[in-house]
Design a protein around this motif. Structure first.
Motif, PDB file in Angstrom:
ATOM      1  N   ARG A 167     -59.092 -30.309  16.289  1.00  0.00           N
ATOM      2  CA  ARG A 167     -60.429 -30.896  16.291  1.00  0.00           C
ATOM      3  C   ARG A 167     -60.939 -31.060  14.858  1.00  0.00           C
ATOM      4  N   LEU A 170     -59.351 -34.100  13.315  1.00  0.00           N
ATOM      5  CA  LEU A 170     -59.909 -35.361  13.826  1.00  0.00           C
ATOM      6  C   LEU A 170     -61.320 -35.594  13.296  1.00  0.00           C
ATOM      7  N   GLN A 171     -62.106 -34.495  13.182  1.00  0.00           N
ATOM      8  CA  GLN A 171     -63.448 -34.626  12.602  1.00  0.00           C
ATOM      9  C   GLN A 171     -63.356 -35.182  11.191  1.00  0.00           C
ATOM     10  N   MET A 174     -62.233 -38.851  11.216  1.00  0.00           N
ATOM     11  CA  MET A 174     -63.299 -39.769  11.623  1.00  0.00           C
ATOM     12  C   MET A 174     -64.354 -39.907  10.531  1.00  0.00           C
ATOM     13  N   GLU A 175     -64.568 -38.817   9.784  1.00  0.00           N
ATOM     14  CA  GLU A 175     -65.512 -38.885   8.676  1.00  0.00           C
ATOM     15  C   GLU A 175     -64.998 -39.835   7.593  1.00  0.00           C
ATOM     16  N   VAL A 177     -63.032 -42.358   8.147  1.00  0.00           N
ATOM     17  CA  VAL A 177     -63.145 -43.710   8.696  1.00  0.00           C
ATOM     18  C   VAL A 177     -64.577 -44.222   8.520  1.00  0.00           C
ATOM     19  N   ALA A 178     -65.554 -43.353   8.801  1.00  0.00           N
ATOM     20  CA  ALA A 178     -66.957 -43.756   8.664  1.00  0.00           C
ATOM     21  C   ALA A 178     -67.304 -44.040   7.203  1.00  0.00           C
ATOM     22  N   ASP A 179     -66.731 -43.252   6.304  1.00  0.00           N
ATOM     23  CA  ASP A 179     -67.034 -43.375   4.870  1.00  0.00           C
ATOM     24  C   ASP A 179     -66.336 -44.565   4.224  1.00  0.00           C
ATOM     25  N   ARG A 196     -60.625 -39.932  22.793  1.00  0.00           N
ATOM     26  CA  ARG A 196     -61.798 -39.584  22.014  1.00  0.00           C
ATOM     27  C   ARG A 196     -61.961 -40.478  20.781  1.00  0.00           C
ATOM     28  N   VAL A 197     -60.880 -40.725  20.082  1.00  0.00           N
ATOM     29  CA  VAL A 197     -61.024 -41.380  18.779  1.00  0.00           C
ATOM     30  C   VAL A 197     -60.542 -42.828  18.733  1.00  0.00           C
TER      31      VAL A 197
ATOM     32  N   VAL B  44     -69.812 -38.376  13.910  1.00  0.00           N
ATOM     33  CA  VAL B  44     -68.344 -38.369  13.959  1.00  0.00           C
ATOM     34  C   VAL B  44     -67.775 -37.075  13.372  1.00  0.00           C
ATOM     35  N   ALA B  48     -66.053 -35.489  16.396  1.00  0.00           N
ATOM     36  CA  ALA B  48     -64.735 -36.120  16.239  1.00  0.00           C
ATOM     37  C   ALA B  48     -64.549 -37.316  17.161  1.00  0.00           C
ATOM     38  N   ASN B  50     -64.757 -41.833  17.353  1.00  0.00           N
ATOM     39  CA  ASN B  50     -64.664 -43.075  16.599  1.00  0.00           C
ATOM     40  C   ASN B  50     -66.058 -43.539  16.128  1.00  0.00           C
ATOM     41  N   PRO B  51     -66.234 -43.822  14.843  1.00  0.00           N
ATOM     42  CA  PRO B  51     -67.534 -44.302  14.357  1.00  0.00           C
ATOM     43  C   PRO B  51     -68.006 -45.555  15.101  1.00  0.00           C
TER      44      PRO B  51
END
Lengths: 300, 129
Positions: A167, A170-171, A174-175, A177-179, A196-197, B44, B48, B50-51
């Motif tokens: 987890r 993945l956190q 994903m961070e 990806v957002a950044d 989830r992702v 996110v 965890a 997807n944005p």
């Protein structure tokens, strides 16, 4: 419009008599997070290695971000690849990994790397060989992301990790990806993580793509029809039977609607969840080739 | 600020789960006009996901007129679900009670009524663009 992250036509890879990947035709839109699932030996690692340019196709074409994979140094810098088991150099410290990253990568983001190492609590002076599995994975992820690629590729990034480390990984991913606005392709046995992702899904089995597409659209298109044996409604055009199971009294159909609208006959029927949908295709692939397929592990 | 969670077994699309959690918080008064929703990055990093899922949920909430993005600052609540519709509830409830009485008189039991409402709601929504 940005070129697709991956665009292949009839992509095939053979090793001698063994065909690892057969006739793969795919287009993955930019900005996607793509989950690649399938049993061991399905061709997942082969497809990822072709995408990162580590191997060349036997036939067919492949373009990554609009160019041939690993065509030149510029193209190499656009793609970050983390191989299975998230390899790091055991004898080098965390800090030495970052210094090496800076030397080897033209667009290295030193601040991003340092910030993230601090945030996940890695000791820069510690040798990578003495890190836990989760920490090694985080280090490999940080190095791949600090390259500032447009596409990040992971082969089974979390397979060896415990649930907590998984987890956390993945956190962190994903961070990033957002950044950074980066696209991602990752292979995994863990369908709950994929659900989830990932917003795109590729199901590989027996070296072929069984189904691929936008996850939500795929789920919305798959229905389970249950009725008395032999007494199921005629299916409208555009609805394909993926599997049919019969007991003495009952017939269960898994169908896929490929049309833009849900036909009336399917409106009241439940959608499959991602796990059931994937398993249906894996079972079908196993039946067609007559071999027994190891189903994807649903949970671990 | 509220925290989101994800229930993988719910059968509800992840973005819709986030939408429903905001709606629920609005109904219960846990979120008020002017409150800020967590940033995409915060969500996110916390759960965890997807944005794009978070962005899709926030766009849907915006479409419903419940939130508005302020560029560079975040996404803010612009309406409350509780107060807005509360005044209409009583009249609607009375109508519904009449309708349920009619359905019972026609021989529908509790489950049949529930099924009819659920399917009609779904069909009505499907009919909309």
């Amino acid at each position: 419009m940005n070129p697709p992250i991956l665009h292949t036509k009839a992509l095939t890879k053979r090793y001698g008599h063994h065909t690892a990947l057969t006739d793969v035709t795919l287009t993955l839109p930019t900005g996607s997070i793509v989950g690649l699932v399938g049993p061991n030996g399905a061709g997942k690692s082969t497809l990822l290695a072709l995408t990162s340019g580590l191997i060349r196709p036997t036939s067919g074409t492949i373009e990554v971000l609009g160019s041939p994979p690993a065509a030149d140094a510029a193209q190499l810098a656009r793609v970050g690849f983390v191989a299975q088991d998230t390899p790091v150099y055991a004898a080098l410290t965390v800090d030495e990994h970052l210094r090496m990253g800076r030397r080897l990568n033209p667009h290295w983001d030193a601040r991003l790397a340092a910030d993230r190492i601090r945030q996940i609590g890695l000791d820069p002076t510690k040798k990578a060989g003495r890190l836990s599995g989760g920490q090694k994975a985080q280090l490999a992820l940080t190095i791949a992301a600090a390259k500032r690629p447009e596409l990040l590729i992971f082969d089974e990034p979390v397979a060896a990790l415990d649930p907590l480390a998984r987890r956390a990984f993945l956190q962190n991913l994903m961070e990033f990806v957002a950044d950074l606005d980066v696209s991602v392709i990752l292979s995994s046995h863990l369908l709950s993580d994929v659900e989830r992702v990932c917003d795109h899904l590729i199901v590989l089995a027996e070296s072929r793509v069984q189904i691929a597409g936008d996850t939500e659209t795929l789920i919305a298109g798959h229905h389970r029809l249950v009725g008395p044996r032999g007494d199921l409604p005629d299916l409208p055009a555009g609805v394909e039977v993926i599997s049919a199971d019969h007991t003495e009294r009952q017939t269960t159909l898994i169908v896929r609607n490929t049309g833009p609208d849900t036909p009336r006959a399917l409106r009241e029927t439940p959608n499959l969840d991602l796990e059931d949908m994937v398993l249906t295709y894996l079972h079908r692939a196993g039946r067609i080739t007559g071999e027994t397929t190891t189903p994807v592990e649903a949970t671990r | 600020m509220i925290d989101f969670h994800l229930d993988p077994k719910s059968g509800v699309a992840p973005y819709m789960q986030l939408v429903q959690q905001v709606q629920q918080a609005l109904r219960l008064g846990m979120l008020k006009v002017g409150d800020q929703l967590p940033t995409v990055k915060h969500v996110v990093a916390k759960i965890a996901i997807n944005p794009n899922t978070v962005l899709k949920a926030y766009r849907e909430l915006e479409r419903q007129g419940l939130v508005a993005p302020k560029p560079g600052r975040g996404t803010f609540i612009t309406a409350t679900l509780a107060d807005d519709s509360l005044s209409a509830h009583q009249a609607l409830r009375t109508e519904l009670e009449h309708w349920i009485a009619k359905a019972e008189a026609a021989g529908l039991d509790h489950d049949a009524i529930q099924a009819l409402i659920t399917t009609t709601l779904r069909k009505t929504h499907q009919g909309k663009p």
